[in-house]
Motif scaffolding. Structure first.
Motif, mmCIF file in Angstrom:
data_model
loop_
_atom_site.group_PDB
_atom_site.id
_atom_site.type_symbol
_atom_site.label_atom_id
_atom_site.label_comp_id
_atom_site.label_asym_id
_atom_site.label_seq_id
_atom_site.Cartn_x
_atom_site.Cartn_y
_atom_site.Cartn_z
ATOM 1 N N CYS A 124 10.647 0.538 -0.831
ATOM 2 C CA CYS A 124 9.204 0.600 -1.033
ATOM 3 C C CYS A 124 8.775 0.288 0.469
ATOM 4 O O CYS A 124 8.945 -0.454 1.062
ATOM 5 C CB CYS A 124 8.637 -0.603 -1.672
ATOM 6 S SG CYS A 124 6.731 -0.579 -1.971
ATOM 7 N N ARG A 125 7.665 1.314 0.728
ATOM 8 C CA ARG A 125 7.121 1.351 2.217
ATOM 9 C C ARG A 125 5.882 0.156 2.171
ATOM 10 O O ARG A 125 5.312 0.350 3.089
ATOM 11 C CB ARG A 125 7.170 2.464 2.919
ATOM 12 C CG ARG A 125 8.299 3.244 3.051
ATOM 13 C CD ARG A 125 8.356 4.345 3.472
ATOM 14 N NE ARG A 125 7.608 4.547 4.801
ATOM 15 C CZ ARG A 125 7.426 5.639 5.481
ATOM 16 N NH1 ARG A 125 7.557 6.682 5.137
ATOM 17 N NH2 ARG A 125 6.917 5.383 6.882
ATOM 18 N N CYS A 126 5.582 -0.029 0.947
ATOM 19 C CA CYS A 126 3.976 -0.678 0.952
ATOM 20 C C CYS A 126 4.102 -2.166 0.635
ATOM 21 O O CYS A 126 3.051 -2.779 1.050
ATOM 22 C CB CYS A 126 3.228 0.234 -0.243
ATOM 23 S SG CYS A 126 3.162 2.044 -0.024
ATOM 24 N N THR A 127 4.672 -2.489 -0.568
ATOM 25 C CA THR A 127 4.275 -3.846 -1.038
ATOM 26 C C THR A 127 4.824 -5.043 -0.499
ATOM 27 O O THR A 127 4.569 -6.266 -0.684
ATOM 28 C CB THR A 127 4.824 -3.739 -2.439
ATOM 29 O OG1 THR A 127 6.116 -3.843 -2.529
ATOM 30 C CG2 THR A 127 4.075 -2.722 -3.241
ATOM 31 N N LEU A 174 2.478 -2.399 -7.150
ATOM 32 C CA LEU A 174 2.644 -0.961 -6.514
ATOM 33 C C LEU A 174 1.335 -0.874 -5.754
ATOM 34 O O LEU A 174 0.294 -1.352 -5.975
ATOM 35 C CB LEU A 174 2.825 0.180 -7.409
ATOM 36 C CG LEU A 174 1.407 0.180 -8.504
ATOM 37 C CD1 LEU A 174 0.849 1.518 -8.441
ATOM 38 C CD2 LEU A 174 1.842 -0.113 -9.804
ATOM 39 N N GLN A 175 1.613 -0.192 -4.543
ATOM 40 C CA GLN A 175 0.280 0.237 -3.787
ATOM 41 C C GLN A 175 0.004 1.990 -3.884
ATOM 42 O O GLN A 175 -0.555 2.332 -5.000
ATOM 43 C CB GLN A 175 0.405 -0.075 -2.415
ATOM 44 C CG GLN A 175 0.323 -1.751 -2.449
ATOM 45 C CD GLN A 175 0.242 -2.209 -1.121
ATOM 46 O OE1 GLN A 175 -0.002 -1.593 -0.055
ATOM 47 N NE2 GLN A 175 0.817 -3.525 -1.135
ATOM 48 N N CYS A 176 0.792 2.773 -3.159
ATOM 49 C CA CYS A 176 0.960 4.069 -3.315
ATOM 50 C C CYS A 176 1.485 4.781 -4.653
ATOM 51 O O CYS A 176 1.147 5.541 -4.868
ATOM 52 C CB CYS A 176 1.306 4.807 -1.937
ATOM 53 S SG CYS A 176 3.342 4.873 -2.044
ATOM 54 N N GLY A 177 2.404 3.818 -5.057
ATOM 55 C CA GLY A 177 3.181 4.071 -6.213
ATOM 56 C C GLY A 177 4.511 5.112 -6.111
ATOM 57 O O GLY A 177 4.974 5.314 -7.163
ATOM 58 N N PHE A 178 4.602 5.579 -5.109
ATOM 59 C CA PHE A 178 5.771 6.544 -5.025
ATOM 60 C C PHE A 178 6.941 5.874 -5.327
ATOM 61 O O PHE A 178 7.772 6.735 -6.045
ATOM 62 C CB PHE A 178 5.662 7.217 -3.467
ATOM 63 C CG PHE A 178 6.595 8.233 -3.286
ATOM 64 C CD1 PHE A 178 6.092 9.427 -3.618
ATOM 65 C CD2 PHE A 178 8.265 8.119 -2.845
ATOM 66 C CE1 PHE A 178 6.702 10.475 -3.258
ATOM 67 C CE2 PHE A 178 8.907 9.410 -3.027
ATOM 68 C CZ PHE A 178 8.482 10.310 -2.889
ATOM 69 N N CYS A 179 7.492 4.592 -5.091
ATOM 70 C CA CYS A 179 8.654 4.173 -5.354
ATOM 71 C C CYS A 179 8.691 3.606 -6.814
ATOM 72 O O CYS A 179 9.721 3.528 -7.279
ATOM 73 C CB CYS A 179 8.865 2.876 -4.479
ATOM 74 S SG CYS A 179 7.831 1.611 -4.638
HETATM 75 FE FE1 FES Z 1 4.133 2.799 -1.884
HETATM 76 FE FE2 FES Z 1 6.345 1.201 -2.911
HETATM 77 S S1 FES Z 1 4.086 1.226 -3.671
HETATM 78 S S2 FES Z 1 6.369 2.974 -1.610
#
Ligand code: FES
Ligand code: FES
Length: 176
Positions: free
Chosen positions: A138-141, A101-106
């Motif tokens: 997921c928009r980050c990983t 995870l990065q932002c953790g939203f997903c």
């Molecule tokens: Fe940011 Fe998946 S960790 S949307």
């Protein structure tokens, strides 16, 4: 005037008076303050709202609260093992350790979907993991570390209780 429903949520009986059009995700987040279940879209595509209903992963924005009357619901808040000193679920540990995870939203939705997969398929291939997570965005990983985390959790959950190495920090299996 709403409709009285009763659900078992994370092991506790919860009674709610809900409007017929209220979504399950709204009932969880706004009526029960279980805000670990996220809302990331209004098109039923992102999967951030995924919970378990009677043991199956469900996008809780696609279900009415009244449809969950009598059901057993598990959210991300119910994944850590209460009887094990609050130990994180092996999937939660694995996402942390594998940088899933990065932002953790997903992440809550990813973990709930992955837990459903591992309950059905304890030793999935990477292709099976990717297929199972197809409905979770997921928009980050870039997904690579998410797949690695699910794979690591599968290994941890296959270990006999207490056999996890200190380096892995994996918790004993917990019910999904
Ligand atoms: Fe940011 Fe998946 S960790 S949307
Ligand atoms: Fe349910 Fe996006 S909020 S799929």
């Amino acid at each position: 005037m709403g409709e009285l429903i009763s659900m078992t949520v994370n092991g506790a009986t919860r009674e709610l008076d809900v409007e017929p059009r209220r979504l399950l995700v709204q009932a969880l987040r706004e009526d029960l303050d279980l805000t670990g279940t996220h809302v990331g879209c209004d098109t039923s595509q992102c999967g951030a709202c995924t919970v378990h209903v009677d043991g199956k992963a469900v996008k809780s924005c696609t279900m009415l609260a009244v449809q969950a009357d009598g059901a057993t619901v598990t959210t991300i808040e119910g994944m850590a093992a209460p009887g094990d000193g609050g130990a994180l679920h092996p999937l939660q540990n694995a996402f942390w350790e594998q940088h899933g995870l990065q932002c953790g939203f997903c992440t809550p939705g990813m973990i709930m979907t992955a837990a459903d997969l591992l309950a059905r398929s304890p030793d999935p291939t990477d292709d099976e993991i990717r297929h199972a997570l197809h409905g979770n965005i997921c928009r980050c990983t870039g997904y690579q570390n998410i797949v690695a985390a699910v794979r690591a959790a599968a290994v941890a959950m296959a270990e006999p209780r207490g056999a996890a190495t200190p380096a892995s920090g994996a918790a004993a299996p917990a019910s999904a």
